[in-house]
Design a protein around this motif. Structure first.
Motif, PDB file in Angstrom:
ATOM      1  N   PRO A 258      72.613 -12.364  21.272  1.00  0.00           N
ATOM      2  CA  PRO A 258      73.599 -12.140  20.218  1.00  0.00           C
ATOM      3  C   PRO A 258      74.938 -11.772  20.838  1.00  0.00           C
ATOM      4  O   PRO A 258      74.992 -10.948  21.766  1.00  0.00           O
ATOM      5  N   GLY A 259      76.015 -12.369  20.345  1.00  0.00           N
ATOM      6  CA  GLY A 259      77.316 -12.120  20.942  1.00  0.00           C
ATOM      7  C   GLY A 259      78.392 -11.913  19.905  1.00  0.00           C
ATOM      8  O   GLY A 259      78.228 -12.226  18.732  1.00  0.00           O
ATOM      9  N   LYS A 260      79.518 -11.364  20.340  1.00  0.00           N
ATOM     10  CA  LYS A 260      80.694 -11.246  19.478  1.00  0.00           C
ATOM     11  C   LYS A 260      81.940 -11.269  20.341  1.00  0.00           C
ATOM     12  O   LYS A 260      82.009 -10.596  21.371  1.00  0.00           O
ATOM     13  N   SER A 261      82.904 -12.054  19.896  1.00  0.00           N
ATOM     14  CA  SER A 261      84.164 -12.156  20.621  1.00  0.00           C
ATOM     15  C   SER A 261      85.319 -11.741  19.736  1.00  0.00           C
ATOM     16  O   SER A 261      85.176 -11.597  18.519  1.00  0.00           O
ATOM     17  N   GLY A 262      86.481 -11.544  20.353  1.00  0.00           N
ATOM     18  CA  GLY A 262      87.703 -11.232  19.634  1.00  0.00           C
ATOM     19  C   GLY A 262      88.870 -11.896  20.327  1.00  0.00           C
ATOM     20  O   GLY A 262      88.841 -12.095  21.551  1.00  0.00           O
ATOM     21  N   VAL A 263      89.917 -12.231  19.569  1.00  0.00           N
ATOM     22  CA  VAL A 263      91.043 -12.939  20.169  1.00  0.00           C
ATOM     23  C   VAL A 263      91.884 -12.048  21.079  1.00  0.00           C
ATOM     24  O   VAL A 263      92.815 -12.524  21.722  1.00  0.00           O
ATOM     25  N   GLY A 264      91.550 -10.758  21.146  1.00  0.00           N
ATOM     26  CA  GLY A 264      92.176  -9.887  22.129  1.00  0.00           C
ATOM     27  C   GLY A 264      91.656 -10.110  23.536  1.00  0.00           C
ATOM     28  O   GLY A 264      92.182  -9.548  24.497  1.00  0.00           O
ATOM     29  N   GLY A 265      90.598 -10.930  23.666  1.00  0.00           N
ATOM     30  CA  GLY A 265      90.052 -11.253  24.981  1.00  0.00           C
ATOM     31  C   GLY A 265      88.730 -10.608  25.294  1.00  0.00           C
ATOM     32  O   GLY A 265      88.163 -10.822  26.369  1.00  0.00           O
ATOM     33  N   GLY A 266      88.193  -9.822  24.364  1.00  0.00           N
ATOM     34  CA  GLY A 266      86.910  -9.180  24.588  1.00  0.00           C
ATOM     35  C   GLY A 266      85.755 -10.055  24.162  1.00  0.00           C
ATOM     36  O   GLY A 266      85.881 -10.885  23.251  1.00  0.00           O
ATOM     37  N   ILE A 267      84.618  -9.874  24.812  1.00  0.00           N
ATOM     38  CA  ILE A 267      83.395 -10.562  24.417  1.00  0.00           C
ATOM     39  C   ILE A 267      82.201  -9.682  24.767  1.00  0.00           C
ATOM     40  O   ILE A 267      82.185  -9.015  25.810  1.00  0.00           O
ATOM     41  N   LEU A 268      81.224  -9.662  23.877  1.00  0.00           N
ATOM     42  CA  LEU A 268      80.071  -8.774  24.008  1.00  0.00           C
ATOM     43  C   LEU A 268      78.789  -9.552  23.825  1.00  0.00           C
ATOM     44  O   LEU A 268      78.699 -10.428  22.972  1.00  0.00           O
ATOM     45  N   ALA A 269      77.780  -9.222  24.632  1.00  0.00           N
ATOM     46  CA  ALA A 269      76.432  -9.743  24.451  1.00  0.00           C
ATOM     47  C   ALA A 269      75.459  -8.571  24.485  1.00  0.00           C
ATOM     48  O   ALA A 269      75.608  -7.662  25.298  1.00  0.00           O
ATOM     49  N   VAL A 270      74.471  -8.593  23.594  1.00  0.00           N
ATOM     50  CA  VAL A 270      73.516  -7.495  23.462  1.00  0.00           C
ATOM     51  C   VAL A 270      72.126  -7.973  23.873  1.00  0.00           C
ATOM     52  O   VAL A 270      71.650  -9.014  23.422  1.00  0.00           O
ATOM     53  N   VAL A 271      71.486  -7.186  24.743  1.00  0.00           N
ATOM     54  CA  VAL A 271      70.113  -7.440  25.164  1.00  0.00           C
ATOM     55  C   VAL A 271      69.258  -6.348  24.527  1.00  0.00           C
ATOM     56  O   VAL A 271      69.190  -5.229  25.042  1.00  0.00           O
ATOM     57  N   PRO A 272      68.619  -6.615  23.389  1.00  0.00           N
ATOM     58  CA  PRO A 272      67.901  -5.554  22.668  1.00  0.00           C
ATOM     59  C   PRO A 272      66.875  -4.840  23.545  1.00  0.00           C
ATOM     60  O   PRO A 272      66.091  -5.477  24.260  1.00  0.00           O
ATOM     61  N   GLY A 273      66.927  -3.523  23.501  1.00  0.00           N
ATOM     62  CA  GLY A 273      65.990  -2.717  24.260  1.00  0.00           C
ATOM     63  C   GLY A 273      66.313  -2.578  25.731  1.00  0.00           C
ATOM     64  O   GLY A 273      65.577  -1.904  26.466  1.00  0.00           O
ATOM     65  N   VAL A 274      67.423  -3.165  26.184  1.00  0.00           N
ATOM     66  CA  VAL A 274      67.742  -3.151  27.614  1.00  0.00           C
ATOM     67  C   VAL A 274      69.173  -2.690  27.904  1.00  0.00           C
ATOM     68  O   VAL A 274      69.390  -1.672  28.555  1.00  0.00           O
ATOM     69  N   ALA A 275      70.161  -3.460  27.423  1.00  0.00           N
ATOM     70  CA  ALA A 275      71.542  -3.208  27.829  1.00  0.00           C
ATOM     71  C   ALA A 275      72.501  -4.042  26.995  1.00  0.00           C
ATOM     72  O   ALA A 275      72.082  -4.815  26.128  1.00  0.00           O
ATOM     73  N   ALA A 276      73.774  -3.887  27.301  1.00  0.00           N
ATOM     74  CA  ALA A 276      74.813  -4.753  26.753  1.00  0.00           C
ATOM     75  C   ALA A 276      75.731  -5.180  27.885  1.00  0.00           C
ATOM     76  O   ALA A 276      75.946  -4.429  28.843  1.00  0.00           O
ATOM     77  N   VAL A 277      76.275  -6.395  27.779  1.00  0.00           N
ATOM     78  CA  VAL A 277      77.211  -6.929  28.757  1.00  0.00           C
ATOM     79  C   VAL A 277      78.516  -7.215  28.034  1.00  0.00           C
ATOM     80  O   VAL A 277      78.527  -7.895  26.996  1.00  0.00           O
ATOM     81  N   ALA A 278      79.620  -6.698  28.567  1.00  0.00           N
ATOM     82  CA  ALA A 278      80.931  -6.934  27.975  1.00  0.00           C
ATOM     83  C   ALA A 278      81.860  -7.548  29.007  1.00  0.00           C
ATOM     84  O   ALA A 278      81.840  -7.173  30.186  1.00  0.00           O
TER      85      ALA A 278
END
Length: 318
Positions: A258-278
């Motif tokens: 699952p991911g989410k981005s923004g036009v400010g240049g950020g992007i996020l991915a979620v690894v349920p039960g483990v971590a998140a990568v930004a």
């Protein structure tokens, strides 16, 4: 999935080395503030559910949260109304059109379809139980801060830049009003939505936000329960459907998170039960997603074998 801290550190470093100067893309230009952000900035951060932080590059530079704020307000609305009511009033399906599309509204009877497009985000803002615009805004800002684990602030410069150029969103708000799919004064909803997009976060903040989702609603740094655990899967589902705008399906297909981005240049991915990568870097592809951010986050996910659709024992990622 297990947490191999040495492997995470190596993956984060390698992602930055390989992609921090990758060519392609351009800063968003329709919002003057975003056009002025240095295009050379790039950072990548991983935060695990037990609060370990791995970061390289410009991870403490504050940038505009923009559309990533949509998942925060969705979280608040879910806490107030529950999943069934949000699905009924907003929706949980991709529109198949750009995030600011008026045509998408017309094709679906002026129903927003998703809280992660502009129409659905404004409708979500309008649902927040509040006494007035300032109360509504204060609740949203407080949720951003709780998820990030520190006080998030509004940038007057970003807000001014956006408020003076948001005529398209105002028209969308009035269309929602005409169809009874906005639940407060439409211009109030548009104003507060614009404010929520104008706060400043860092790549590290973004990873903490994602790690809070990965941990089932508990912030890994503050240890505060921010969200009801049952609401988190619905947020992740919405991110999968519409988190990267028109290329959400491609992201799910190639990265599997699952991911989410923004036009400010950020992007996020979620690894349920483990971590998140930004990831963070201002130049965007034509869809509105950070070019380098996508590459860096995808590299870390692949190196760690973080793909929700991988079947253990089938080959490929471990």
């Amino acid at each position: 999935m297990t947490i191999d801290t040495h492997a995470i550190a190596a993956a984060v470093k390698a992602a930055h080395v390989q992609y921090a100067a990758a060519p392609g893309g351009a800063n968003a230009s329709y919002i003057p503030y975003l056009a002025s952000v240095p295009a050379t900035l790039a950072g990548v951060t991983v935060v695990t559910i037990d609060g370990q932080v791995f970061e390289t590059g410009d991870t403490r530079y504050e940038f505009a949260i923009e559309s990533i704020s949509k998942i925060v307000t969705l979280a608040l609305a879910l806490e107030q109304y529950g999943a069934d009511e949000i699905q009924k009033k907003i929706g949980a399906d991709p529109t198949g059109l750009p995030f600011n599309s008026v045509t998408a509204l017309e094709l679906h009877g002026d129903r927003p379809m998703s809280p992660l497009v502009n129409a659905g985000a404004m409708a979500t803002v309008s649902l927040i139980k509040a006494t007035d615009a300032e109360d509504r805004w204060a609740q949203i800002l407080a949720m951003q801060s709780k998820l990030a684990g520190r006080q998030i602030t509004l940038s007057d410069e970003v807000n001014q830049s956006e408020q003076t150029t948001n005529f398209h969103n105002r028209s969308i708000a009035w269309l929602l009003y005409s169809a009874n799919t906005v639940y407060s004064d439409p211009m109030e909803a548009c104003d507060v939505y614009t404010r929520q997009c104008s706060t400043l976060i860092t790549c590290a903040d973004l990873a903490v936000m994602g790690a809070t989702l990965a941990a089932g609603g508990v912030n890994p740094l503050t240890k505060e329960r921010v969200l009801t655990a049952d609401n988190v899967p619905h947020i992740l589902a919405e991110m999968t459907m519409e988190g990267l705008y028109d290329t959400s399906g491609d992201w799910a297909y190639t990265v599997g998170l699952p991911g989410k981005s923004g036009v400010g240049g950020g992007i996020l991915a979620v690894v349920p039960g483990v971590a998140a990568v930004a990831g963070f870097s201002p130049p965007l592809d034509p869809t509105g997603n950070s070019v380098r951010g996508q590459l860096m986050v995808a590299h870390v996910a692949k190196a760690m074998g973080w793909d929700l659709y991988h079947v253990p024992g089938s080959g490929g990622a471990p």
